[in-house]
Design a protein around this motif. Sequence first.
Motif, PDB file in Angstrom:
ATOM      1  N   LEU A  72       0.916  -1.135   0.055  1.00  0.00           N
ATOM      2  CA  LEU A  72       0.353   0.014   0.041  1.00  0.00           C
ATOM      3  C   LEU A  72       0.939   1.263   0.025  1.00  0.00           C
ATOM      4  CD1 LEU A  72      -2.616   1.478   0.264  1.00  0.00           C
ATOM      5  CD2 LEU A  72      -2.502   0.916   2.661  1.00  0.00           C
ATOM      6  N   LEU A  73       1.729   1.217   0.882  1.00  0.00           N
ATOM      7  CA  LEU A  73       2.886   2.361   0.865  1.00  0.00           C
ATOM      8  C   LEU A  73       3.439   2.639  -0.410  1.00  0.00           C
ATOM      9  CD1 LEU A  73       4.443   1.846   4.344  1.00  0.00           C
ATOM     10  CD2 LEU A  73       2.843   3.725   3.755  1.00  0.00           C
ATOM     11  N   ILE A  74       3.852   1.402  -1.117  1.00  0.00           N
ATOM     12  CA  ILE A  74       4.484   1.720  -2.497  1.00  0.00           C
ATOM     13  C   ILE A  74       3.516   2.271  -3.466  1.00  0.00           C
ATOM     14  CG2 ILE A  74       5.091   0.519  -4.551  1.00  0.00           C
ATOM     15  CD1 ILE A  74       6.571  -1.798  -2.573  1.00  0.00           C
ATOM     16  N   TYR A  75       2.039   1.989  -3.466  1.00  0.00           N
ATOM     17  CA  TYR A  75       1.119   2.553  -4.260  1.00  0.00           C
ATOM     18  C   TYR A  75       1.041   4.006  -3.929  1.00  0.00           C
ATOM     19  CZ  TYR A  75      -3.394   3.866  -5.913  1.00  0.00           C
ATOM     20  OH  TYR A  75      -4.522   4.508  -6.760  1.00  0.00           O
ATOM     21  N   MET A  76       1.097   4.398  -2.711  1.00  0.00           N
ATOM     22  CA  MET A  76       0.674   5.715  -2.208  1.00  0.00           C
ATOM     23  C   MET A  76       1.779   6.670  -2.481  1.00  0.00           C
ATOM     24  SD  MET A  76      -1.283   5.059   1.382  1.00  0.00           S
ATOM     25  CE  MET A  76      -1.465   6.611   1.914  1.00  0.00           C
ATOM     26  N   LYS A  77       3.157   6.075  -2.600  1.00  0.00           N
ATOM     27  CA  LYS A  77       4.338   6.772  -2.812  1.00  0.00           C
ATOM     28  C   LYS A  77       4.257   7.556  -4.112  1.00  0.00           C
ATOM     29  CE  LYS A  77       9.270   5.918  -3.522  1.00  0.00           C
ATOM     30  NZ  LYS A  77      10.279   5.012  -3.770  1.00  0.00           N
ATOM     31  N   ILE A  85      -1.088  -1.293 -12.142  1.00  0.00           N
ATOM     32  CA  ILE A  85      -1.949   0.027 -12.115  1.00  0.00           C
ATOM     33  C   ILE A  85      -2.344   0.540 -13.565  1.00  0.00           C
ATOM     34  CG2 ILE A  85      -2.143   2.499 -11.556  1.00  0.00           C
ATOM     35  CD1 ILE A  85      -0.337   1.511  -9.276  1.00  0.00           C
ATOM     36  N   HIS A  86      -1.143   0.586 -14.446  1.00  0.00           N
ATOM     37  CA  HIS A  86      -1.371   1.144 -15.816  1.00  0.00           C
ATOM     38  C   HIS A  86      -2.219   0.211 -16.637  1.00  0.00           C
ATOM     39  CE1 HIS A  86       0.925   4.582 -15.597  1.00  0.00           C
ATOM     40  NE2 HIS A  86       2.162   4.027 -15.226  1.00  0.00           N
TER      41      HIS A  86
END
Length: 305
Positions: free
Chosen positions: A146-151, A221-222
């Motif tokens: 989750l932190l990797i995404y929010m980064k 994500i892409h």
Amino acid sequence: MMTLVTKMMMILAFLVSFFLNGNAQLLYKISGNGLAKPSYIIGTYHLAPVSFADSIPGLQEALAASEQVYGELDMTDMMSADNLQKFQAAMMLPEGKKLSTLLTVEEMGRLNVVLKELMGMDMNNPMLAQQLDGLSPQTLQTQLSLLIYMKKHDGFNPQATFDGYFQEVAKQQGKGVGGLETIEFQIETLFHGSSLERQKELLMCLVDNLEHTELMAEQLIHTFFAQDLVGVKAVIDEKEQNQCDYTPEEEDQLINNRNANWAVLMPQIMADKATFFAVGAGHLPGEKGVLQLLKNAGYTIEGVK
């Protein structure tokens, strides 16, 4: 660390998948096989913003035509006090165990490097150690993802998720909501499905391959935002040919067996009422995906335009 050539090859593979898949699609109509009314199924991504719903052709019409909405879980049921306690308990290590003793000193050092990069502090900070030391390796791996995404993507709101959006719309319209799985099943599958040693191994795979993990997260994500299920499956199926890959048994447990279970449950649900299903996008494509299983059962599956 990945070489520049490796990264370029992975990006090229993503672009080829995107351009070859001209029929990008997340939302499908299910009809035939005796259904009085069509049902619908959409592939979701847990971290996608609710606003992404506006980018999906035919979505509002499909929701309006449906008489009920089913997710992987009934989100209202999941948010009950009792079930929240069950989830919180499942996220923790067994009594008497701590991450700082489960990992070696050297492994803790490697974990601290990643925590420092993603959170600005590490387990040498007493307040952070108090929060993290009791978590299971699986839970911490999920938190780091989750932190990797929010980064790179601001604005994630756990109170307004893309998965939950469809159930919220159903409730606003006075329609029923249901879940394909129980809380207990998901806890057993997602938190207790592997040994602590295997959980630790997969956590360290993320820690030791952060750059690769970030790249794969961005590709996922892409491909999702491009509504490219072929690309989503390609990212999920990417193999490192080492212990960091899910085993066939783990893939069955996390994806294939659940797909098969849903394909057994869905016919009766759709026969009772026209239903809008919202499940993780990774469950839809492939020979063992939900779309193909429904086709095998005699249903007509069509992309909604």
